[in-house]
Write a protein that holds these residues in place. Sequence first.
Motif, PDB file in Angstrom:
ATOM      1  N   HIS A   1      36.632  12.936  66.206  1.00 21.30           N
ATOM      2  CA  HIS A   1      37.298  13.360  64.970  1.00 21.30           C
ATOM      3  C   HIS A   1      36.539  12.804  63.763  1.00 21.30           C
ATOM      4  O   HIS A   1      37.029  11.893  63.088  1.00 21.30           O
ATOM      5  CB  HIS A   1      38.747  12.866  64.958  1.00 21.30           C
ATOM      6  CG  HIS A   1      39.555  13.301  66.135  1.00 21.30           C
ATOM      7  ND1 HIS A   1      39.987  14.597  66.308  1.00 21.30           N
ATOM      8  CD2 HIS A   1      40.013  12.607  67.222  1.00 21.30           C
ATOM      9  CE1 HIS A   1      40.682  14.687  67.427  1.00 21.30           C
ATOM     10  NE2 HIS A   1      40.716  13.496  68.002  1.00 21.30           N
ATOM     11  N   PRO A   2      35.360  13.318  63.473  1.00 23.10           N
ATOM     12  CA  PRO A   2      34.568  12.787  62.352  1.00 23.10           C
ATOM     13  C   PRO A   2      35.375  12.792  61.055  1.00 23.10           C
ATOM     14  O   PRO A   2      36.077  13.749  60.746  1.00 23.10           O
ATOM     15  CB  PRO A   2      33.393  13.766  62.266  1.00 23.10           C
ATOM     16  CG  PRO A   2      33.283  14.379  63.644  1.00 23.10           C
ATOM     17  CD  PRO A   2      34.697  14.466  64.160  1.00 23.10           C
ATOM     18  N   GLY A   3      35.293  11.684  60.324  1.00 26.69           N
ATOM     19  CA  GLY A   3      36.010  11.587  59.058  1.00 26.69           C
ATOM     20  C   GLY A   3      37.485  11.293  59.185  1.00 26.69           C
ATOM     21  O   GLY A   3      38.218  11.377  58.186  1.00 26.69           O
ATOM     22  N   HIS A   4      37.929  10.938  60.365  1.00 28.91           N
ATOM     23  CA  HIS A   4      39.360  10.660  60.556  1.00 28.91           C
ATOM     24  C   HIS A   4      39.807   9.524  59.646  1.00 28.91           C
ATOM     25  O   HIS A   4      39.100   8.523  59.492  1.00 28.91           O
ATOM     26  CB  HIS A   4      39.618  10.288  62.019  1.00 28.91           C
ATOM     27  CG  HIS A   4      41.051  10.375  62.414  1.00 28.91           C
ATOM     28  ND1 HIS A   4      41.975   9.407  62.065  1.00 28.91           N
ATOM     29  CD2 HIS A   4      41.743  11.317  63.121  1.00 28.91           C
ATOM     30  CE1 HIS A   4      43.157   9.744  62.549  1.00 28.91           C
ATOM     31  NE2 HIS A   4      43.048  10.888  63.183  1.00 28.91           N
ATOM     32  N   PRO A   5      40.999   9.631  59.031  1.00 29.27           N
ATOM     33  CA  PRO A   5      41.448   8.586  58.104  1.00 29.27           C
ATOM     34  C   PRO A   5      41.614   7.214  58.737  1.00 29.27           C
ATOM     35  O   PRO A   5      41.546   6.193  58.035  1.00 29.27           O
ATOM     36  CB  PRO A   5      42.785   9.118  57.566  1.00 29.27           C
ATOM     37  CG  PRO A   5      43.193  10.198  58.522  1.00 29.27           C
ATOM     38  CD  PRO A   5      41.938  10.776  59.065  1.00 29.27           C
ATOM     39  N   TRP A   6      41.833   7.134  60.045  1.00 29.08           N
ATOM     40  CA  TRP A   6      41.981   5.837  60.696  1.00 29.08           C
ATOM     41  C   TRP A   6      40.692   5.019  60.669  1.00 29.08           C
ATOM     42  O   TRP A   6      40.741   3.798  60.769  1.00 29.08           O
ATOM     43  CB  TRP A   6      42.438   6.001  62.139  1.00 29.08           C
ATOM     44  CG  TRP A   6      43.884   6.384  62.285  1.00 29.08           C
ATOM     45  CD1 TRP A   6      44.818   6.443  61.279  1.00 29.08           C
ATOM     46  CD2 TRP A   6      44.546   6.732  63.499  1.00 29.08           C
ATOM     47  NE1 TRP A   6      46.039   6.827  61.806  1.00 29.08           N
ATOM     48  CE2 TRP A   6      45.906   7.013  63.162  1.00 29.08           C
ATOM     49  CE3 TRP A   6      44.154   6.843  64.826  1.00 29.08           C
ATOM     50  CZ2 TRP A   6      46.858   7.396  64.130  1.00 29.08           C
ATOM     51  CZ3 TRP A   6      45.091   7.223  65.789  1.00 29.08           C
ATOM     52  CH2 TRP A   6      46.426   7.488  65.429  1.00 29.08           C
ATOM     53  N   LEU A   7      39.572   5.674  60.522  1.00 27.26           N
ATOM     54  CA  LEU A   7      38.298   4.959  60.551  1.00 27.26           C
ATOM     55  C   LEU A   7      38.228   3.911  59.432  1.00 27.26           C
ATOM     56  O   LEU A   7      37.623   2.848  59.617  1.00 27.26           O
ATOM     57  CB  LEU A   7      37.132   5.949  60.420  1.00 27.26           C
ATOM     58  CG  LEU A   7      36.852   6.793  61.669  1.00 27.26           C
ATOM     59  CD1 LEU A   7      35.912   7.940  61.328  1.00 27.26           C
ATOM     60  CD2 LEU A   7      36.246   5.925  62.770  1.00 27.26           C
ATOM     61  N   ALA A   8      38.852   4.203  58.314  1.00 26.03           N
ATOM     62  CA  ALA A   8      38.812   3.254  57.190  1.00 26.03           C
ATOM     63  C   ALA A   8      39.537   1.964  57.493  1.00 26.03           C
ATOM     64  O   ALA A   8      39.278   0.929  56.864  1.00 26.03           O
ATOM     65  CB  ALA A   8      39.403   3.901  55.941  1.00 26.03           C
ATOM     66  N   ASP A   9      40.459   1.996  58.466  1.00 26.16           N
ATOM     67  CA  ASP A   9      41.255   0.804  58.804  1.00 26.16           C
ATOM     68  C   ASP A   9      40.682   0.042  59.990  1.00 26.16           C
ATOM     69  O   ASP A   9      41.287  -0.903  60.454  1.00 26.16           O
ATOM     70  CB  ASP A   9      42.690   1.208  59.106  1.00 26.16           C
ATOM     71  CG  ASP A   9      43.384   1.795  57.896  1.00 26.16           C
ATOM     72  OD1 ASP A   9      43.193   1.263  56.805  1.00 26.16           O
ATOM     73  OD2 ASP A   9      44.112   2.794  58.065  1.00 26.16           O
ATOM     74  N   LEU A  10      39.530   0.480  60.468  1.00 24.43           N
ATOM     75  CA  LEU A  10      38.932  -0.185  61.628  1.00 24.43           C
ATOM     76  C   LEU A  10      37.682  -0.990  61.253  1.00 24.43           C
ATOM     77  O   LEU A  10      37.028  -1.531  62.108  1.00 24.43           O
ATOM     78  CB  LEU A  10      38.581   0.872  62.724  1.00 24.43           C
ATOM     79  CG  LEU A  10      39.780   1.550  63.345  1.00 24.43           C
ATOM     80  CD1 LEU A  10      39.316   2.717  64.228  1.00 24.43           C
ATOM     81  CD2 LEU A  10      40.598   0.575  64.182  1.00 24.43           C
TER      82      LEU A  10
END
Length: 213
Positions: free
Chosen positions: A204-213
């Motif tokens: 899921h490229p660009g998924h919003p959860w990535l910012a919290d990881l």
Amino acid sequence: MSERLPGGGVELSPDEIEALPTRWLSCWTPTEVAQRLAGIDTPWYVAAGWALDLFRGRQTRPHGDIEIAIPAANFSQVVDRFPGYVFDGAGSGRIWEDAAPEVLAAVHQTWLRDPATGDYLLDVFREPHDGDTWICRRDDGIRLPYRDVIHHTRDGIPYLAPELVLLFKAKHVRRKDQADFDATVPHLRSTQRRSLAELLARAHPGHPWLADL
């Protein structure tokens, strides 16, 4: 992987779909499932929201059902543990009661039903695999040994690694999925957070959860 649904089955009406949760009120707990599957000769694990609660060591929210997953080729071993019950195929708003082999080959969800009450007790995912290698249903390029994807509670209940549970939940991000993500990430080791970030970036490229990881 997308499902190519077979013919037949019953298409549920909106009212029937809305009433489905009441048919799961008697579903088993992870402990009850583990007791019934004790000694089975196939890898299996608790999946979805219950898996995250097993990882965290306590139940954090109500669960409307219970899902487990097994290698698709070994489904008969689970069936053999539940004589007197019926397995219905389920997918895309349809149910195939007492599902025939061609239905089971086409859908991945199987609901175990008590024919005496009509209640559903267990949702069995029949997952793709290559021998002892687990294959992600959403991206068949993600392949891991079963020994790496299955974790166990202190009393031996197997559950899917939390980073993989969250990978599946990332597709829709319903309210409960976001709550599960928020409650689980603080408990992940750095290696698990890194693994989840890599999997999300792939699936899921660009998924919003990535910012919290």
